[in-house]
Write a protein that holds these residues in place. Structure first.
Motif, PDB file in Angstrom:
ATOM      1  N   ALA A   9      -7.790 -18.762  13.891  1.00 51.03           N
ATOM      2  CA  ALA A   9      -8.324 -19.021  12.552  1.00 51.03           C
ATOM      3  C   ALA A   9      -7.514 -18.296  11.486  1.00 51.03           C
ATOM      4  N   LEU A  10      -7.130 -17.057  11.761  1.00 48.59           N
ATOM      5  CA  LEU A  10      -6.348 -16.308  10.770  1.00 48.59           C
ATOM      6  C   LEU A  10      -4.960 -16.912  10.588  1.00 48.59           C
ATOM      7  N   LEU A  11      -4.351 -17.314  11.683  1.00 52.35           N
ATOM      8  CA  LEU A  11      -3.012 -17.894  11.586  1.00 52.35           C
ATOM      9  C   LEU A  11      -3.072 -19.227  10.839  1.00 52.35           C
ATOM     10  N   LEU A  12      -4.064 -20.034  11.153  1.00 52.54           N
ATOM     11  CA  LEU A  12      -4.239 -21.288  10.414  1.00 52.54           C
ATOM     12  C   LEU A  12      -4.526 -21.017   8.940  1.00 52.54           C
ATOM     13  N   ALA A  13      -5.319 -19.985   8.679  1.00 57.51           N
ATOM     14  CA  ALA A  13      -5.630 -19.642   7.289  1.00 57.51           C
ATOM     15  C   ALA A  13      -4.348 -19.338   6.514  1.00 57.51           C
ATOM     16  N   ARG A  14      -3.453 -18.586   7.148  1.00 56.07           N
ATOM     17  CA  ARG A  14      -2.211 -18.273   6.458  1.00 56.07           C
ATOM     18  C   ARG A  14      -1.367 -19.518   6.250  1.00 56.07           C
ATOM     19  N   GLN A  15      -1.223 -20.322   7.295  1.00 54.86           N
ATOM     20  CA  GLN A  15      -0.394 -21.514   7.191  1.00 54.86           C
ATOM     21  C   GLN A  15      -0.923 -22.454   6.108  1.00 54.86           C
ATOM     22  N   LEU A  16      -2.232 -22.638   6.070  1.00 60.24           N
ATOM     23  CA  LEU A  16      -2.797 -23.549   5.075  1.00 60.24           C
ATOM     24  C   LEU A  16      -2.735 -22.966   3.675  1.00 60.24           C
ATOM     25  N   GLN A  93      -3.815 -10.874   5.676  1.00 65.13           N
ATOM     26  CA  GLN A  93      -2.415 -10.929   6.099  1.00 65.13           C
ATOM     27  C   GLN A  93      -2.060  -9.692   6.933  1.00 65.13           C
ATOM     28  N   VAL A  94      -2.583  -8.542   6.520  1.00 62.88           N
ATOM     29  CA  VAL A  94      -2.339  -7.298   7.279  1.00 62.88           C
ATOM     30  C   VAL A  94      -2.941  -7.423   8.677  1.00 62.88           C
ATOM     31  N   GLU A  95      -4.160  -7.938   8.728  1.00 61.55           N
ATOM     32  CA  GLU A  95      -4.816  -8.121  10.025  1.00 61.55           C
ATOM     33  C   GLU A  95      -4.050  -9.110  10.888  1.00 61.55           C
ATOM     34  N   LEU A  96      -3.574 -10.188  10.260  1.00 59.05           N
ATOM     35  CA  LEU A  96      -2.822 -11.197  11.013  1.00 59.05           C
ATOM     36  C   LEU A  96      -1.522 -10.612  11.560  1.00 59.05           C
ATOM     37  N   ASP A  97      -0.852  -9.800  10.760  1.00 56.25           N
ATOM     38  CA  ASP A  97       0.393  -9.166  11.226  1.00 56.25           C
ATOM     39  C   ASP A  97       0.133  -8.357  12.483  1.00 56.25           C
ATOM     40  N   LEU A  98      -1.012  -7.668  12.483  1.00 59.87           N
ATOM     41  CA  LEU A  98      -1.380  -6.867  13.653  1.00 59.87           C
ATOM     42  C   LEU A  98      -1.665  -7.781  14.847  1.00 59.87           C
ATOM     43  N   GLN A  99      -2.440  -8.823  14.591  1.00 58.78           N
ATOM     44  CA  GLN A  99      -2.812  -9.750  15.659  1.00 58.78           C
ATOM     45  C   GLN A  99      -1.582 -10.439  16.260  1.00 58.78           C
ATOM     46  N   GLN A 100      -0.610 -10.706  15.433  1.00 61.86           N
ATOM     47  CA  GLN A 100       0.585 -11.400  15.926  1.00 61.86           C
ATOM     48  C   GLN A 100       1.415 -10.514  16.848  1.00 61.86           C
TER      49      GLN A 100
END
Lengths: 200, 352
Positions: A9-16, A93-100
């Protein structure tokens, strides 16, 4: 909370947010389903996607796990409202960077990004229309029923269809956007033609 | 319908693949070609923030896949680095090169080196037709969104009102919309076919579906002919709990081959306004948590002095009602905060 659904969901959120200036919740459900279709296209077991979909009252894919993680992301401030859409916030975005950086999320990125990149060619509305023409969703919507999606034998049908698609795409498509775009355009072509026949 | 989708149609699937530029780019150039073409598509997303296209726009965007194609010297003389910042407005003529490092260059004109080159991917928009040339192989972009000049260079509307006004100006006025054309009995657009209601709402619905962002959209089915039920299209946004209720009415005349079947005037639009206001009031009284807003859309195909035997019309008679706005009394849009000003869409005939 399903950690893989959370990452998706976070990755899709960023892409969209980058591609189409934001998203609605339904679009996250829709594109996570599209990413799961790519997972099946690649011959992977459905069980390893780790969350499931049902058909909603509107005849579209819906995942309770995705809905839960969207609630969580919103409450944590990772996604926020901007005008009439949601966007990934700086904290998100910070959370997504961590998740990635997590090993467990590496494999899924390709499928999520392949699904999101479909927005370079098709609008969310067109992707939605294409998915509505999927036989299972169309059947359930017409009968105003809700049921689990991607269960056998429906899943077997998709594996078979995707085998044909892979065969016709004579070159290996490293970018998963290609088979997804092709599949969605195929659904649109067939579905619209049949809709005209039905109306007439 | 499900039968045809259960068995995959390999001929249709092959045709889709043959006309898919990304698939062709992958076949011809592999991952490099796909990356180059996706760079073009990403550039379109940026371009739409500062520019728009029309039927008259001439746009060329190219990306060299093989570095051996030497246009470096020409670039120094005939191209400038492009900075996308300020608004460009409507594109008249533009030639853009996208390089592998992501930089963009605006050329004076199309470099001769790329014409018929097998080492380049070229996008062209000319007279409303989009093509990709992948290694000199032309691929016409098939329209998924019939109502759009470009399948890539378009804007999502931010509000319903903006979308409805755009539909009125771009699609309804000259019946440009393919779906809307089915509503007419005759080529000169003097008469509607009998019972055009579903065609009208489906036409509008398809436009909104393509260019609006929403959570859910409901279209009243064709077989539902209950005139007293005002909801023709309902659009929902769950994030901020909003709904848009669209009521559609048409005024003018309809016919079959031998007889007139309907002749509606302004009164019908006023009836629609009343129905919508009553629905919104009932919605409000039910204390629904959703914030609903009503939109009355009136398709106006009225013609002056039209007779059953007429198949042509003068400009004076055909355009008589073009600027005659409907008077609403009561003016619900002035009395209610949830009732948007009605939008009349005058559909122009072909005049002699």
């Amino acid at each position: 909370m399903n950690p893989l659904a959370f990452f998706d969901a976070l990755l899709l959120a960023r892409q969209l947010t980058e591609l189409v200036q934001g998203f609605s919740r339904f679009e996250i459900h829709l594109l996570s389903y599209a990413a799961c279709l790519l997972w099946l296209y690649d011959g992977k077991p459905y069980s390893e996607w780790e969350y499931e979909f049902i058909s909603s009252a509107a005849g579209l894919p819906y995942s309770a796990d995705i809905e839960t993680v969207l609630d969580e992301a919103e409450s944590l401030g990772f996604i926020e409202q901007r005008d009439h859409l949601l966007i990934l916030s700086p904290a998100g975005q910070v959370e997504l960077d961590l998740q990635q950086s997590f090993q467990s999320n590496q494999l899924r990125q390709r499928y999520i990004c392949g699904a999101a990149d479909a927005l370079l060619v098709l609008t969310p509305g067109s992707i939605r229309e294409a998915v509505e023409y999927d036989p299972s969703l169309f059947y359930l919507k017409n009968r105003r029923q809700s049921d689990w999606l991607l269960r056998a034998p429906d899943r077997d049908r998709l594996y078979s269809n995707f085998n044909e698609l892979r065969r016709l795409l004579s070159s290996d498509a490293s970018d998963l956007m290609i088979p997804l775009i092709t599949w969605l355009k195929y659904l649109l072509k067939i579905g619209r033609h049949d809709s005209i026949l039905t109306t007439d | 319908m499900t039968a045809s989708l259960q068995q995959i149609n390999l001929d249709v699937l092959q045709e889709v693949i043959t006309h898919e530029p990304l698939a062709v780019a992958n076949e011809r150039f592999g991952a490099l070609g796909v990356t180059a073409l996706k760079n073009i598509l990403r550039f379109f997303r940026r371009l739409t923030t500062v520019a728009r296209v029309s039927e008259k726009s001439v746009l060329t965007v190219f990306a060299v896949v093989d570095d051996d194609l030497s246009i470096s010297d020409a670039r120094l003389r005939r191209a400038d680095k492009l900075q996308l910042g300020t608004a460009i407005g409507e594109i008249e003529s533009l030639v853009i090169e996208l390089r592998g490092d992501g930089s963009a260059f605006e050329w004076d004109d199309v470099p001769a080196e790329i014409n018929s080159s097998e080492k380049v991917i070229v996008y062209r928009l000319l007279q409303g037709v989009e093509t990709f040339h992948v290694a000199a192989l032309p691929i016409v972009v098939r329209k998924v969104i019939e109502n759009s000049i470009s399948q890539f260079l378009f804007h999502y509307f931010e509000t319903i009102k903006e979308a409805l006004c755009a539909y009125r100006d771009r699609m309804a006025r000259a019946s440009t919309n393919y779906a809307l054309r089915e509503a007419w009995f005759d080529e000169n657009r003097l008469w509607f076919r009998s019972s055009p209601e579903f065609i009208l709402r489906r036409s509008l619905c398809e436009f909104l579906r393509a260019f609006l962002r929403y959570d859910d959209l409901w279209l009243r089915p064709e077989q539902n002919v209950d005139e007293s039920h005002p909801v023709d299209i309902k659009i929902m946004w769950k994030g901020d709990n909003r709904e848009a209720i669209i009521e559609i009415k048409w005024i003018g005349r309809s016919r079959t081959k031998n007889r007139q079947t309907a002749n509606h005037g302004e009164a019908r639009a006023r009836t629609g306004a009343k129905q919508l206001a009553e629905y919104l009031e009932a919605h409000y009284q039910e204390s629904s948590s959703a914030d609903a807003r009503g939109y009355l859309v009136v398709f106006d195909c009225r013609r002056k002095n039209l007779k059953l035997t007429d198949d042509m019309i003068t400009r004076a008679n055909g355009m008589y009602f073009a600027s005659r706005e409907i008077k609403y009394a009561p003016a619900y849009h002035e009395q209610r905060h949830d009732f948007e000003k009605p939008i009349r869409m005058f559909l122009e005939p072909r005049c002699i």
